[in-house]
Design a protein around this motif. Structure first.
Motif, PDB file in Angstrom:
ATOM      1  N   SER A 187     -19.537 -41.828   3.696  1.00  0.00           N
ATOM      2  CA  SER A 187     -18.210 -42.382   3.463  1.00  0.00           C
ATOM      3  C   SER A 187     -18.290 -43.893   3.365  1.00  0.00           C
ATOM      4  O   SER A 187     -17.681 -44.522   2.507  1.00  0.00           O
ATOM      5  CB  SER A 187     -17.266 -41.964   4.596  1.00  0.00           C
ATOM      6  OG  SER A 187     -16.012 -42.555   4.422  1.00  0.00           O
ATOM      7  N   ASN A 188     -19.059 -44.512   4.277  1.00  0.00           N
ATOM      8  CA  ASN A 188     -19.255 -45.951   4.226  1.00  0.00           C
ATOM      9  C   ASN A 188     -19.870 -46.371   2.912  1.00  0.00           C
ATOM     10  O   ASN A 188     -19.523 -47.393   2.337  1.00  0.00           O
ATOM     11  CB  ASN A 188     -20.170 -46.399   5.371  1.00  0.00           C
ATOM     12  CG  ASN A 188     -19.489 -46.282   6.712  1.00  0.00           C
ATOM     13  OD1 ASN A 188     -18.273 -46.234   6.781  1.00  0.00           O
ATOM     14  ND2 ASN A 188     -20.274 -46.227   7.776  1.00  0.00           N
ATOM     15  N   ALA A 189     -20.785 -45.540   2.428  1.00  0.00           N
ATOM     16  CA  ALA A 189     -21.494 -45.879   1.199  1.00  0.00           C
ATOM     17  C   ALA A 189     -20.590 -45.865  -0.003  1.00  0.00           C
ATOM     18  O   ALA A 189     -20.875 -46.492  -1.014  1.00  0.00           O
ATOM     19  CB  ALA A 189     -22.643 -44.894   0.976  1.00  0.00           C
ATOM     20  N   GLU A 190     -19.471 -45.174   0.091  1.00  0.00           N
ATOM     21  CA  GLU A 190     -18.577 -45.049  -1.053  1.00  0.00           C
ATOM     22  C   GLU A 190     -17.384 -45.993  -0.972  1.00  0.00           C
ATOM     23  O   GLU A 190     -16.531 -45.990  -1.841  1.00  0.00           O
ATOM     24  CB  GLU A 190     -18.076 -43.606  -1.171  1.00  0.00           C
ATOM     25  CG  GLU A 190     -19.181 -42.644  -1.557  1.00  0.00           C
ATOM     26  CD  GLU A 190     -18.645 -41.232  -1.705  1.00  0.00           C
ATOM     27  OE1 GLU A 190     -17.719 -40.882  -0.955  1.00  0.00           O
ATOM     28  OE2 GLU A 190     -19.129 -40.501  -2.560  1.00  0.00           O
ATOM     29  N   GLU A 191     -17.311 -46.803   0.100  1.00  0.00           N
ATOM     30  CA  GLU A 191     -16.133 -47.641   0.284  1.00  0.00           C
ATOM     31  C   GLU A 191     -15.974 -48.677  -0.812  1.00  0.00           C
ATOM     32  O   GLU A 191     -14.872 -49.160  -1.062  1.00  0.00           O
ATOM     33  CB  GLU A 191     -16.207 -48.327   1.645  1.00  0.00           C
ATOM     34  CG  GLU A 191     -15.914 -47.376   2.787  1.00  0.00           C
ATOM     35  CD  GLU A 191     -16.069 -48.039   4.128  1.00  0.00           C
ATOM     36  OE1 GLU A 191     -15.765 -47.398   5.133  1.00  0.00           O
ATOM     37  OE2 GLU A 191     -16.495 -49.207   4.168  1.00  0.00           O
ATOM     38  N   LEU A 227     -28.038 -43.070  -0.915  1.00  0.00           N
ATOM     39  CA  LEU A 227     -28.650 -42.337   0.193  1.00  0.00           C
ATOM     40  C   LEU A 227     -28.852 -40.872  -0.175  1.00  0.00           C
ATOM     41  O   LEU A 227     -29.938 -40.307   0.030  1.00  0.00           O
ATOM     42  CB  LEU A 227     -27.773 -42.451   1.446  1.00  0.00           C
ATOM     43  CG  LEU A 227     -28.235 -41.661   2.670  1.00  0.00           C
ATOM     44  CD1 LEU A 227     -29.619 -42.112   3.111  1.00  0.00           C
ATOM     45  CD2 LEU A 227     -27.226 -41.827   3.809  1.00  0.00           C
ATOM     46  N   VAL A 228     -27.826 -40.249  -0.725  1.00  0.00           N
ATOM     47  CA  VAL A 228     -27.907 -38.835  -1.112  1.00  0.00           C
ATOM     48  C   VAL A 228     -28.978 -38.622  -2.171  1.00  0.00           C
ATOM     49  O   VAL A 228     -29.789 -37.693  -2.087  1.00  0.00           O
ATOM     50  CB  VAL A 228     -26.537 -38.330  -1.621  1.00  0.00           C
ATOM     51  CG1 VAL A 228     -26.683 -36.979  -2.314  1.00  0.00           C
ATOM     52  CG2 VAL A 228     -25.558 -38.214  -0.465  1.00  0.00           C
ATOM     53  N   LEU A 238     -32.956 -48.736   1.652  1.00  0.00           N
ATOM     54  CA  LEU A 238     -32.085 -48.516   0.504  1.00  0.00           C
ATOM     55  C   LEU A 238     -30.945 -49.513   0.500  1.00  0.00           C
ATOM     56  O   LEU A 238     -30.233 -49.662   1.504  1.00  0.00           O
ATOM     57  CB  LEU A 238     -31.529 -47.090   0.538  1.00  0.00           C
ATOM     58  CG  LEU A 238     -32.561 -45.960   0.647  1.00  0.00           C
ATOM     59  CD1 LEU A 238     -31.852 -44.616   0.807  1.00  0.00           C
ATOM     60  CD2 LEU A 238     -33.467 -45.936  -0.564  1.00  0.00           C
ATOM     61  N   ASP A 239     -30.770 -50.179  -0.613  1.00  0.00           N
ATOM     62  CA  ASP A 239     -29.673 -51.141  -0.767  1.00  0.00           C
ATOM     63  C   ASP A 239     -28.447 -50.430  -1.332  1.00  0.00           C
ATOM     64  O   ASP A 239     -28.542 -49.738  -2.341  1.00  0.00           O
ATOM     65  CB  ASP A 239     -30.059 -52.266  -1.723  1.00  0.00           C
ATOM     66  CG  ASP A 239     -31.107 -53.191  -1.123  1.00  0.00           C
ATOM     67  OD1 ASP A 239     -31.445 -53.018   0.066  1.00  0.00           O
ATOM     68  OD2 ASP A 239     -31.599 -54.070  -1.858  1.00  0.00           O
TER      69      ASP A 239
END
Length: 477
Positions: free
Chosen positions: A13-17, A294-295, A311-312
């Motif tokens: 979720s954080n990664a998609e913010e 990440l996925v 991973l950036d």
């Protein structure tokens, strides 16, 4: 160390913010998730209607009735007139379903539906959308009735209709109104006025089930589907440490500022790789969620045990230090069981269980208790098939009980849910792993969609009075 999917969801979720999620995106995601859940039975004391696959039999809520405008007269299905009363019956079912499904998407059934723009098409209103749903449902029902007649299928309509009527009587009682008032406010017509439509719906539903049950979804087809869609059914375990790029805000900080902050975050993340098993967080049995950096790294075909990476995720101003542990097919078990369900404050789940124990103590005698104590359930005989842990999450302890390695057929237990629902469970046995059930459901859903499409494609809908806006926009049929 935490080891639950909720943590994995939080990271993703954080990664998609950094990306704006539109209402249309959420709608598409809801549809995809619903398709996967379609055959899974959720444990709940049902206070709503009976739904059989694609055919709705009774209304799903009380006092949501929205009357179709007086301009609606007739439509025609293959030159056969559909009365205003019949159309209204299907229209109000569509509104009832929509009220439960779309309330979080801006639908307000307390306001005129023809004054509210439909969320996925700004050229029509919610009223137009529900008219389309009603018309399409009528087409499906009429097509299946014709196919049922062609195949000499009779069904058992009267018995199902009696249960339907009883369900509505129970719902009226729950809402403390007369049955007459309930029918009028929910359907806009008296019971006797909609009886024909309800019975047609029942017969179409039964024929749908008959066709569905005859679909042969083989293990070979399931395995082939799995091999083509592994990411949807595999689970990964990994260690992760998340470093935030400090002092910047995505959307307001400059690219140069973000790049500098990300470089510092990357250095910190790289330093954590050597000790990630002690300083990081273990995430186990995590499924694919979204399409993030990440996925994509975790589910890459070349990924192997003990692979590490930094991973950036510039769009979220985050860096991940991650170590891969394993990827395997989700072999989550499932179980079949019967359940007596009630939210009657006067009922005692333990006494209900003792009533069964003091009798014949058979599967048949338990089903009789289901009939005696359970009201308004969409699950025939209270039988829940292919249930996984997530389906019973609202009943504390039930998952552990169901999937205990020593559980055997005929075991029983009494429990209470988080919302006060009371349950008595009769364990029937183990079912297929969750992934097989999901794939089987997906393949079956596709097969049945093809069946319905084949039946309905030749059918023509005519709107001689020009009252269906969605039809005129599509150029008619």
């Amino acid at each position: 160390m935490a080891n639950k999917n909720s943590k994995e969801t939080q990271h993703q979720s954080n990664a998609e913010e950094g990306r704006v999620t539109t209402r249309y995106d959420r709608k598409l995601q809801r549809r995809e998730e619903e398709a996967l859940r379609q055959k899974k039975r959720k444990m709940a004391v049902m206070g709503t209607g009976i739904v059989i696959v694609a055919i709705c039999i009774v209304a799903v809520a009380f006092l949501i009735y929205a009357k179709v405008g007086e301009s609606i007269s007739y439509i025609k299905i293959d030159d056969k007139s559909i009365s205003r009363s019949e159309f209204n019956y299907y229209y109000n079912m569509a509104v009832n379903e929509g009220a439960a499904t779309y309330s979080s998407y801006g639908l307000d059934t307390t306001k005129p539906l023809d004054q509210q723009q439909y969320i996925l098409d700004n050229s029509i209103t919610w009223k137009d959308h529900f008219e389309q749903m009603a018309t399409e449902q009528i087409v499906r029902v009429k097509a299946m009735l014709k196919d049922a007649e062609k195949n000499n299928f009779k069904g058992d309509v009267e018995e199902e209709y009696k249960r339907n009527v009883q369900t509505i009587a129970d719902m009226a009682k729950t809402n403390k109104v007369s049955e007459k008032e309930y029918y009028e406010k929910t359907y806009g017509d008296a019971k006797e006025d909609i009886e024909e439509y309800v019975k047609e719906n029942i017969l179409a539903s039964q024929w749908y089930e008959e066709v569905s049950d005859k679909q042969d979804i083989t293990d070979e087809a399931i395995e082939e589907y799995y091999n083509e869609n592994k990411m949807d059914y595999d689970r990964v375990s990994y260690y992760i440490s998340t470093v935030t790029a400090e002092g910047v805000t995505v959307g307001s900080s400059s690219d140069a500022e973000i790049e500098t902050a990300m470089a510092l975050a990357r250095t910190k993340a790289e330093a954590q790789l050597n000790s990630i098993e002690s300083s990081g967080e273990l995430i186990e049995n995590a499924g694919k969620s979204g399409k993030t950096v990440l996925v994509e790294w975790l589910f890459a075909d070349e990924r192997k045990k003990d692979d590490t990476a930094v991973l950036d995720d510039t769009g979220s101003a985050l860096c991940y230090a991650v170590k891969f542990c394993k990827r395997e097919r989700n072999e989550e078990p499932s179980a079949d069981f019967y359940a007596v369900m009630t939210n009657d404050e006067k009922a005692d789940e333990n006494k209900i269980l003792e009533e069964w124990k003091s009798g014949e103590k058979t599967e048949e005698s338990f089903i009789k208790l289901v009939d005696k104590y359970t009201q308004n359930t969409s699950v025939k005989d209270g039988f829940f098939e292919g249930t996984v842990a997530d389906d019973v999450a609202n009943v504390p302890g039930l998952s552990d009980w169901l999937f205990d390695k020593d559980r055997k057929e005929g075991d029983t237990v009494a429990m209470t849910s988080d919302d006060g629902g009371k349950f008595v469970i009769y364990y029937k046995g183990e079912n297929e792993p969750g992934y097989k059930l999901q794939i089987r459901a997906s393949l079956l859903n596709t097969a049945m969609q093809d069946y319905i499409k084949k039946l309905t494609d030749p059918i023509k809908v005519a709107d001689p009075n020009g009252v269906l806006k969605y039809l005129s926009q599509a150029g008619g049929q």
